[in-house]
Design a protein around this motif. Structure first.
Motif, PDB file in Angstrom:
ATOM      1  N   HIS A 290       4.126  -1.520 -11.334  1.00 22.27           N
ATOM      2  CA  HIS A 290       3.697  -1.797  -9.953  1.00 22.27           C
ATOM      3  C   HIS A 290       2.392  -1.066  -9.633  1.00 22.27           C
ATOM      4  N   HIS A 291       2.297   0.182 -10.047  1.00 19.44           N
ATOM      5  CA  HIS A 291       1.089   0.958  -9.775  1.00 19.44           C
ATOM      6  C   HIS A 291      -0.113   0.385 -10.531  1.00 19.44           C
TER       7      HIS A 291
ATOM      8  N   HIS B  33       2.434   1.593  -3.339  1.00 17.18           N
ATOM      9  CA  HIS B  33       1.459   2.064  -4.320  1.00 17.18           C
ATOM     10  C   HIS B  33       1.361   3.587  -4.290  1.00 17.18           C
TER      11      HIS B  33
ATOM     12  N   ASN C  83       1.680  -8.891  -6.523  1.00 14.26           N
ATOM     13  CA  ASN C  83       1.894  -7.532  -7.029  1.00 14.26           C
ATOM     14  C   ASN C  83       3.386  -7.220  -7.086  1.00 14.26           C
TER      15      ASN C  83
ATOM     16  N   GLY D  42      -1.173  -2.732  -8.776  1.00 11.17           N
ATOM     17  CA  GLY D  42      -1.870  -2.347  -7.544  1.00 11.17           C
ATOM     18  C   GLY D  42      -3.294  -1.906  -7.835  1.00 11.17           C
TER      19      GLY D  42
ATOM     20  N   SER E 144       0.830  -1.203   0.000  1.00  8.81           N
ATOM     21  CA  SER E 144       0.000   0.000   0.000  1.00  8.81           C
ATOM     22  C   SER E 144       0.866   1.256   0.000  1.00  8.81           C
TER      23      SER E 144
ATOM     24  N   SER F 205       5.345  -7.200 -10.687  1.00  5.33           N
ATOM     25  CA  SER F 205       5.898  -5.933 -11.169  1.00  5.33           C
ATOM     26  C   SER F 205       7.369  -6.084 -11.540  1.00  5.33           C
TER      27      SER F 205
END
Length: 134
Positions: free
Chosen positions: A84-85, A31, A113, A88, A28, A117
């Motif tokens: 990665h974003h 992200h 995740n 997410g 989190s 990524s």
């Protein structure tokens, strides 16, 4: 007046050396950080597009900067942040359907995740170098 003293010590809050961050909290935070990094990376993309629209010499100048080892490292980081974003966001989309909210599944999605990524970023760069003939 008499002064009352506490007979028991107050409980201590968990400290960073004692408390272990759950992987969901780490992802989190990542992200949010990658979301902020994408603002900077988008400026780099805009600079490259402006250079392409300006002149050949200015475009070559920007390509030399992006082609240096530092430029490639920044672009690799930008690619990872973007992937990665995006993953997410897909994880949140899955949660919005009501699936994967159990603790063990949320942790599994968080690990997926992170791993996804890294793997996708490496594959994107391999494909990019293969397309350029390197």
């Amino acid at each position: 007046m008499s002064k009352a003293t506490a007979t028991r010590g107050r409980p201590l809050s968990p400290h960073l050396t004692v408390y272990r961050w759950p992987v969901t909290m780490t992802v989190s935070i990542l992200h949010r950080v990658t979301g902020g990094a994408l603002y900077f990376g988008t400026l780099l993309v805009a600079w490259w597009l402006i250079a392409a629209a300006t002149s050949q010499s200015y475009f070559d100048f920007v390509n030399v900067i992006y082609g240096s080892w530092l430029g490639r490292l920044v672009l690799f980081g930008y690619t990872w942040a973007l992937v990665h974003h995006m993953l997410g966001g897909l994880r949140h989309l899955i949660w919005d359907t009501g699936a994967g909210l159990e603790k063990h599944r949320a942790s599994r999605l968080a690990w997926a995740n992170i791993a996804g990524s890294v793997v996708l970023t490496v594959l994107i760069w391999i494909a990019g170098y293969a397309a350029r003939g390197f």
